[in-house]
Design a protein around this motif. Structure first.
Motif, mmCIF file in Angstrom:
data_model
loop_
_atom_site.group_PDB
_atom_site.id
_atom_site.type_symbol
_atom_site.label_atom_id
_atom_site.label_comp_id
_atom_site.label_asym_id
_atom_site.label_seq_id
_atom_site.Cartn_x
_atom_site.Cartn_y
_atom_site.Cartn_z
ATOM 1 N N LEU A 99 0.789 -1.162 -0.063
ATOM 2 C CA LEU A 99 0.005 0.070 0.045
ATOM 3 C C LEU A 99 0.882 1.275 -0.022
ATOM 4 O O LEU A 99 0.445 2.212 -0.787
ATOM 5 N N GLY A 100 2.051 1.142 0.571
ATOM 6 C CA GLY A 100 2.957 2.300 0.524
ATOM 7 C C GLY A 100 3.520 2.666 -0.689
ATOM 8 O O GLY A 100 3.636 3.663 -0.974
ATOM 9 N N VAL A 101 3.758 1.558 -1.463
ATOM 10 C CA VAL A 101 4.238 1.739 -2.738
ATOM 11 C C VAL A 101 3.378 2.334 -3.807
ATOM 12 O O VAL A 101 3.584 3.277 -4.563
ATOM 13 N N ALA A 102 1.924 1.896 -3.498
ATOM 14 C CA ALA A 102 0.887 2.560 -4.343
ATOM 15 C C ALA A 102 0.533 3.666 -4.005
ATOM 16 O O ALA A 102 0.114 4.634 -4.951
ATOM 17 N N ILE A 103 0.359 4.172 -2.839
ATOM 18 C CA ILE A 103 -0.159 5.558 -2.251
ATOM 19 C C ILE A 103 0.797 6.602 -1.855
ATOM 20 O O ILE A 103 0.791 7.558 -2.223
ATOM 21 N N ALA A 104 1.487 5.922 -0.776
ATOM 22 C CA ALA A 104 2.579 7.042 0.027
ATOM 23 C C ALA A 104 3.729 6.150 0.337
ATOM 24 O O ALA A 104 3.564 5.358 1.253
ATOM 25 N N PHE A 105 4.885 6.785 -0.107
ATOM 26 C CA PHE A 105 5.929 6.036 0.189
ATOM 27 C C PHE A 105 6.533 5.715 1.507
ATOM 28 O O PHE A 105 7.055 4.974 2.132
ATOM 29 N N TRP A 106 5.822 6.741 2.480
ATOM 30 C CA TRP A 106 6.293 6.975 3.731
ATOM 31 C C TRP A 106 5.641 5.633 4.681
ATOM 32 O O TRP A 106 6.414 5.043 5.864
ATOM 33 N N LEU A 107 4.689 5.097 3.950
ATOM 34 C CA LEU A 107 4.175 3.732 4.737
ATOM 35 C C LEU A 107 5.004 2.396 4.600
ATOM 36 O O LEU A 107 4.823 1.593 5.292
#
Length: 133
Positions: A99-107
């Protein structure tokens, strides 16, 4: 494991040939097809090598012999933890990372930290507490 190593070896050869043909057809200008095919061929080669080495080390299994009886394959096939919750936490951590790769890298670092905790918990589950060996 001879059949399995031959199967993945055939997949390796197929992917290598298809990747090379794809690269030729696109004049080596497009990297979105040839490179992934080559990488998947490399993964198939790693699985082939593992199965081949393991098959040589372990020897023929009952499934590999033509004269084997059904009762030769009976018994324990391994140990699997029946009540472990760690795979669920590890799956959730991987979902957070994707999900971090798809939406927000800080995840991604948060998911990676949870994945490390989940993996360590799963590996050392029977090394501590009531179930330690």
């Amino acid at each position: 494991m001879k059949i399995e190593s031959l199967l993945f070896g055939a997949i390796f050869v197929f992917l290598l040939i298809v990747g090379f043909i794809y690269a030729l057809m696109t004049h080596f200008a497009e990297f979105a097809g040839g490179v992934p095919l080559a990488l998947v061929a490399g993964l198939a080669l790693m699985i082939t090598t593992y199965l081949w080495v393991t098959g040589r080390r372990v020897g023929p299994r009952p499934e590999d012999r033509q004269d084997a009886e059904i009762h030769e394959g009976a018994g324990d096939q391994g140990f699997f933890s029946p009540w472990s919750w760690w795979p669920i936490s590890l799956g959730a951590a991987c979902a957070i990372s994707v999900l971090g790769v798809a939406i927000a890298f800080w995840l991604v670092p948060i998911g990676a930290a949870f994945a490390i905790i989940g993996l360590l918990g799963w590996v050392f589950e029977y090394s501590r507490g009531d179930h330690s060996h």
